[in-house]
Design a protein around this motif. Sequence first.
Motif, PDB file in Angstrom:
ATOM      1  N   LEU A 283       1.599 -10.097   2.795  1.00 37.42           N
ATOM      2  CA  LEU A 283       1.445  -8.737   2.264  1.00 37.42           C
ATOM      3  C   LEU A 283       2.805  -8.118   1.962  1.00 37.42           C
ATOM      4  N   GLN A 284       3.747  -8.268   2.870  1.00 33.99           N
ATOM      5  CA  GLN A 284       5.084  -7.712   2.650  1.00 33.99           C
ATOM      6  C   GLN A 284       5.723  -8.291   1.394  1.00 33.99           C
ATOM      7  N   ASP A 285       5.631  -9.607   1.229  1.00 37.51           N
ATOM      8  CA  ASP A 285       6.206 -10.243   0.043  1.00 37.51           C
ATOM      9  C   ASP A 285       5.529  -9.746  -1.234  1.00 37.51           C
ATOM     10  N   ALA A 286       4.204  -9.594  -1.180  1.00 32.91           N
ATOM     11  CA  ALA A 286       3.464  -9.142  -2.360  1.00 32.91           C
ATOM     12  C   ALA A 286       3.837  -7.713  -2.731  1.00 32.91           C
ATOM     13  N   LEU A 287       3.964  -6.842  -1.738  1.00 29.80           N
ATOM     14  CA  LEU A 287       4.343  -5.456  -2.014  1.00 29.80           C
ATOM     15  C   LEU A 287       5.761  -5.377  -2.588  1.00 29.80           C
ATOM     16  N   MET A 288       6.688  -6.130  -2.009  1.00 31.44           N
ATOM     17  CA  MET A 288       8.058  -6.105  -2.503  1.00 31.44           C
ATOM     18  C   MET A 288       8.141  -6.617  -3.940  1.00 31.44           C
ATOM     19  N   ALA A 289       7.290  -7.581  -4.294  1.00 36.69           N
ATOM     20  CA  ALA A 289       7.283  -8.094  -5.662  1.00 36.69           C
ATOM     21  C   ALA A 289       6.740  -7.065  -6.650  1.00 36.69           C
ATOM     22  N   LEU A 290       5.873  -6.165  -6.173  1.00 40.73           N
ATOM     23  CA  LEU A 290       5.281  -5.155  -7.050  1.00 40.73           C
ATOM     24  C   LEU A 290       6.167  -3.923  -7.217  1.00 40.73           C
TER      25      LEU A 290
END
Length: 313
Positions: A283-290
């Motif tokens: 989730l953290q990686d996905a949010l940072m990518a967005l």
Amino acid sequence: MSTQLHDVQREQNFLPPVTPATIQRVREGVAASCDRTVRQCIHNAFDNIETIAQGGGDRRASGWLRRWVLRSLIHTFFRVKVEHPERIPQEPAILAANHLSHIDPFLILSEVPAHPYYYIPGDARTLYNRWWKRQVLGWAGGVIPLERRWKEEMAVIEAAKAGRNDLADLAAAIEQDVPTGADLHTLRWIDRAVQGIFARGDGMMIFPEGKLGSVEGELQLPLARGVAIYALRAGVPIVPVALIGTQDLYLGKELTIRFGEPLHFSQCDRPKPQAVKIALEALQDALMALLPKDYQEPNGLKLLRYFLNHFFW
């Protein structure tokens, strides 16, 4: 350790400085905790969610009507850009968003589909501290009120213990009038409510940072474990949601909601720490990518800035 109890203790490790603004915020919070109207709204919301936890139907407006009302309100003041709404599942899911402003839950609810119906676990006093919030949320439903002490209140208590005699009376008022929200009865009640919401085919909106951020494009870490544990227990996907532009509000500003690809995990009634860790990291990686890497706050005239930044608070 209980999910919510762990997150309460986590917040205590990140207390803000005790400034005049912090003290004023705490005084307002204590007053809200004692306000009869606020208490009645919280009581009604508790009854509503208890009905869900027991498998019954709660009082709420239709998802279509709730969305129309909130969209009409928000589009009066702002320009809203929605990116990749097709990524929102049609089945129950958790929307997990970064958190920059008290407008954030209203903004998301104004743009997501009416079904599934998304519930918001949120600070009870913040949800009901304004007359218009009490009107809208009392009519619309969809709220899980969390009675808990704010990090600012915990900071005041700690400062008083450390020798700030000028804060002794305020700290005593917090201890007397503000529930901690960490008792086992309350925590188990929240767990049952969440399970009931997913069981009936509805979804949840969660802000896993656990507090408001102050910088566009950044996350307040670590993320709370609850979002991962709820997803793993229920076997529902987590949809990462990036909110852009909501940290500073003014008339006509463009606010962006950017939806990521749903994250799927294997269902597990008793998630192990490693599985929770993996889900949170994803989730953290996905949010940072967005989130934007180089956000620039627009220049120029910012009409109604003070009003709008405090209107949703």
